[in-house]
Design a protein around this motif. Sequence first.
Motif, mmCIF file in Angstrom:
data_model
loop_
_atom_site.group_PDB
_atom_site.id
_atom_site.type_symbol
_atom_site.label_atom_id
_atom_site.label_comp_id
_atom_site.label_asym_id
_atom_site.label_seq_id
_atom_site.Cartn_x
_atom_site.Cartn_y
_atom_site.Cartn_z
ATOM 1 N N THR A 175 0.831 -1.213 0.000
ATOM 2 C CA THR A 175 0.000 0.000 0.000
ATOM 3 C C THR A 175 0.862 1.258 0.000
ATOM 4 O OG1 THR A 175 -0.140 -0.006 2.426
ATOM 5 C CG2 THR A 175 -1.870 -1.172 1.233
ATOM 6 N N GLY A 176 2.157 1.098 -0.240
ATOM 7 C CA GLY A 176 3.093 2.217 -0.124
ATOM 8 C C GLY A 176 2.771 3.421 -0.992
ATOM 9 N N ASN A 177 2.139 3.203 -2.134
ATOM 10 C CA ASN A 177 1.867 4.315 -3.050
ATOM 11 C C ASN A 177 0.379 4.623 -3.165
ATOM 12 O OD1 ASN A 177 4.603 4.886 -4.628
ATOM 13 N ND2 ASN A 177 4.439 2.717 -4.168
ATOM 14 N N LEU A 178 -0.413 4.089 -2.256
ATOM 15 C CA LEU A 178 -1.863 4.208 -2.422
ATOM 16 C C LEU A 178 -2.469 5.157 -1.396
ATOM 17 C CD1 LEU A 178 -2.678 0.407 -2.912
ATOM 18 C CD2 LEU A 178 -2.090 2.117 -4.642
ATOM 19 N N ASP A 179 -3.547 5.835 -1.801
ATOM 20 C CA ASP A 179 -4.281 6.643 -0.830
ATOM 21 C C ASP A 179 -5.045 5.693 0.101
ATOM 22 O OD1 ASP A 179 -7.109 6.151 -1.786
ATOM 23 O OD2 ASP A 179 -6.192 6.921 -3.619
ATOM 24 N N GLN A 180 -5.629 6.266 1.145
ATOM 25 C CA GLN A 180 -6.220 5.429 2.190
ATOM 26 C C GLN A 180 -7.314 4.494 1.674
ATOM 27 O OE1 GLN A 180 -7.337 7.948 5.398
ATOM 28 N NE2 GLN A 180 -6.777 6.427 6.948
ATOM 29 N N ASP A 181 -8.208 5.018 0.836
ATOM 30 C CA ASP A 181 -9.326 4.199 0.365
ATOM 31 C C ASP A 181 -8.850 3.069 -0.535
ATOM 32 O OD1 ASP A 181 -11.004 5.760 1.766
ATOM 33 O OD2 ASP A 181 -11.840 6.841 0.033
ATOM 34 N N THR A 182 -7.929 3.417 -1.458
ATOM 35 C CA THR A 182 -7.424 2.387 -2.368
ATOM 36 C C THR A 182 -6.619 1.359 -1.576
ATOM 37 O OG1 THR A 182 -7.226 4.176 -3.953
ATOM 38 C CG2 THR A 182 -6.308 2.058 -4.603
ATOM 39 N N GLY A 183 -5.867 1.851 -0.588
ATOM 40 C CA GLY A 183 -5.111 0.945 0.276
ATOM 41 C C GLY A 183 -6.039 -0.039 0.980
ATOM 42 N N ALA A 184 -7.136 0.480 1.509
ATOM 43 C CA ALA A 184 -8.089 -0.380 2.213
ATOM 44 C C ALA A 184 -8.670 -1.424 1.267
ATOM 45 C CB ALA A 184 -9.199 0.467 2.820
ATOM 46 N N MET A 185 -8.900 -1.010 0.026
ATOM 47 C CA MET A 185 -9.455 -1.945 -0.961
ATOM 48 C C MET A 185 -8.474 -3.088 -1.244
ATOM 49 S SD MET A 185 -10.394 -1.133 -4.888
ATOM 50 C CE MET A 185 -8.728 -1.262 -5.439
ATOM 51 N N VAL A 186 -7.195 -2.757 -1.450
ATOM 52 C CA VAL A 186 -6.247 -3.835 -1.789
ATOM 53 C C VAL A 186 -5.970 -4.710 -0.563
ATOM 54 C CG1 VAL A 186 -5.178 -2.459 -3.625
ATOM 55 C CG2 VAL A 186 -4.027 -2.667 -1.446
ATOM 56 N N ILE A 187 -6.037 -4.134 0.622
ATOM 57 C CA ILE A 187 -5.888 -4.961 1.827
ATOM 58 C C ILE A 187 -7.019 -5.988 1.870
ATOM 59 C CG2 ILE A 187 -6.015 -4.951 4.349
ATOM 60 C CD1 ILE A 187 -4.800 -2.071 4.191
ATOM 61 N N GLY A 188 -8.234 -5.517 1.561
ATOM 62 C CA GLY A 188 -9.387 -6.417 1.531
ATOM 63 C C GLY A 188 -9.177 -7.564 0.553
ATOM 64 N N LEU A 189 -8.611 -7.253 -0.602
ATOM 65 C CA LEU A 189 -8.375 -8.294 -1.618
ATOM 66 C C LEU A 189 -7.377 -9.335 -1.111
ATOM 67 C CD1 LEU A 189 -8.081 -6.119 -4.846
ATOM 68 C CD2 LEU A 189 -9.953 -7.680 -4.237
ATOM 69 N N MET A 190 -6.325 -8.862 -0.436
ATOM 70 C CA MET A 190 -5.328 -9.807 0.070
ATOM 71 C C MET A 190 -5.917 -10.705 1.149
ATOM 72 S SD MET A 190 -1.747 -7.724 0.033
ATOM 73 C CE MET A 190 -2.333 -6.263 0.845
ATOM 74 N N PHE A 191 -6.750 -10.121 1.997
ATOM 75 C CA PHE A 191 -7.397 -10.957 3.025
ATOM 76 C C PHE A 191 -8.369 -11.954 2.410
ATOM 77 C CE2 PHE A 191 -6.185 -10.053 7.321
ATOM 78 C CZ PHE A 191 -5.381 -8.943 7.168
ATOM 79 N N ASP A 192 -9.084 -11.541 1.376
ATOM 80 C CA ASP A 192 -9.985 -12.463 0.678
ATOM 81 C C ASP A 192 -9.216 -13.647 0.136
ATOM 82 O OD1 ASP A 192 -12.240 -11.081 1.099
ATOM 83 O OD2 ASP A 192 -12.522 -10.403 -0.976
ATOM 84 N N LEU A 193 -8.067 -13.351 -0.461
ATOM 85 C CA LEU A 193 -7.252 -14.411 -1.047
ATOM 86 C C LEU A 193 -6.837 -15.403 0.043
ATOM 87 C CD1 LEU A 193 -6.050 -15.040 -3.891
ATOM 88 C CD2 LEU A 193 -3.934 -13.984 -3.097
ATOM 89 N N ALA A 194 -6.448 -14.874 1.191
ATOM 90 C CA ALA A 194 -6.034 -15.740 2.296
ATOM 91 C C ALA A 194 -7.215 -16.575 2.798
ATOM 92 C CB ALA A 194 -5.461 -14.898 3.431
ATOM 93 N N ARG A 195 -8.320 -15.916 3.041
ATOM 94 C CA ARG A 195 -9.441 -16.611 3.688
ATOM 95 C C ARG A 195 -10.197 -17.534 2.732
ATOM 96 N NH1 ARG A 195 -6.602 -14.826 7.649
ATOM 97 N NH2 ARG A 195 -7.479 -13.207 8.986
ATOM 98 N N LYS A 196 -10.317 -17.112 1.480
ATOM 99 C CA LYS A 196 -11.130 -17.911 0.554
ATOM 100 C C LYS A 196 -10.309 -18.941 -0.210
ATOM 101 C CE LYS A 196 -14.594 -14.315 -0.065
ATOM 102 N NZ LYS A 196 -14.950 -13.165 -0.913
ATOM 103 N N GLN A 197 -9.044 -18.609 -0.515
ATOM 104 C CA GLN A 197 -8.233 -19.524 -1.322
ATOM 105 C C GLN A 197 -7.185 -20.250 -0.486
ATOM 106 O OE1 GLN A 197 -8.794 -19.806 -4.669
ATOM 107 N NE2 GLN A 197 -10.362 -18.220 -4.637
ATOM 108 N N GLY A 198 -7.056 -19.865 0.787
ATOM 109 C CA GLY A 198 -6.062 -20.523 1.632
ATOM 110 C C GLY A 198 -4.647 -20.047 1.390
#
Length: 245
Positions: A175-198
């Motif tokens: 998230t080093g180059n992202l604004d807060q909202d975009t950062g929050a969005m990509v964090i959500g995607l990474m957590f989805d990948l962990a939780r849904k795909q293992g």
Amino acid sequence: MSQPLIKTSDANLHMMNGNVPLHILKDINLKIDASEVVAIVGPSGSGKTSLLMVLSGLEKASSGNISVAGHDLSGLNEDQLAIFRRRNLGILFQNFHLITSMSALENVALALEIAETGLGVAKIREKAVAALKEVGLGERLNHLPSALSGGEQQRVGLARAMVTRPRLLLADEPTGNLDQDTGAMVIGLMFDLARKQGTAVMLITHDSALAEKADRTLIMDHGRLSEKSPAKANTGVRKPAGAKT
Ligand SMILES: Nc1ncnc2c1ncn2[C@@H]1O[C@H](COP(=O)(O)OP(=O)(O)O)[C@@H](O)[C@H]1O
Ligand SMILES: [Mg+2]
């Protein structure tokens, strides 16, 4: 219990800087399980990126054992390491490493092509488009990296790292180059990948909001990795009994 996705035992990394020997990683003992999201924090120059390089086999540990997704990395030659990465890893590099002559879509599609998923051209395109849409770049498919902002390039890098649904995602300052909202969005995607795909996720970050969301936070300091003490983090400095408040 299944094996941890990452397991290192007393891993060390030595390098030469000219004639000066450097001890960059010191006795690293790290375990990360499937579905787990682990944040690595620590000052600049402490060895965080070096850890990513060693875990991905891009640098060879000088001593110790490194097992990732059931592979003992010291037993693999360069070609085998390349195959291991394509099949198991998604890596978001600190400076993205996008291929400058390829569009956003081509960069992401390439990851799917070399992962040997057996998908046809149309399916690869469909998945690459979907991955870019997920990171908010549906309108930037045909842009070259040079025509994208730093934050957009970072998200292309993340789409490329995630599109193969890797067993391990290694993300250096995602998230080093992202604004807060975009950062929050990509964090959500990474957590989805962990939780849904293992997927096991190891992310390096200076972003305390991101580190707090992780399942665990580890601190890198002068090449040594330690668990962040929850007691310290929650209560601050403990006062001696009888101290003035
Ligand atoms: N290829 C290299 N050759 C020599 N020294 C290196 C190399 N890569 C990293 N280092 C040194 O290793 C230390 C850790 O670097 P790095 O892993 O990039 O830290 P961080 O990502 O925490 O900022 C630094 O002192 C850096 O200068
Ligand atoms: Mg770094």
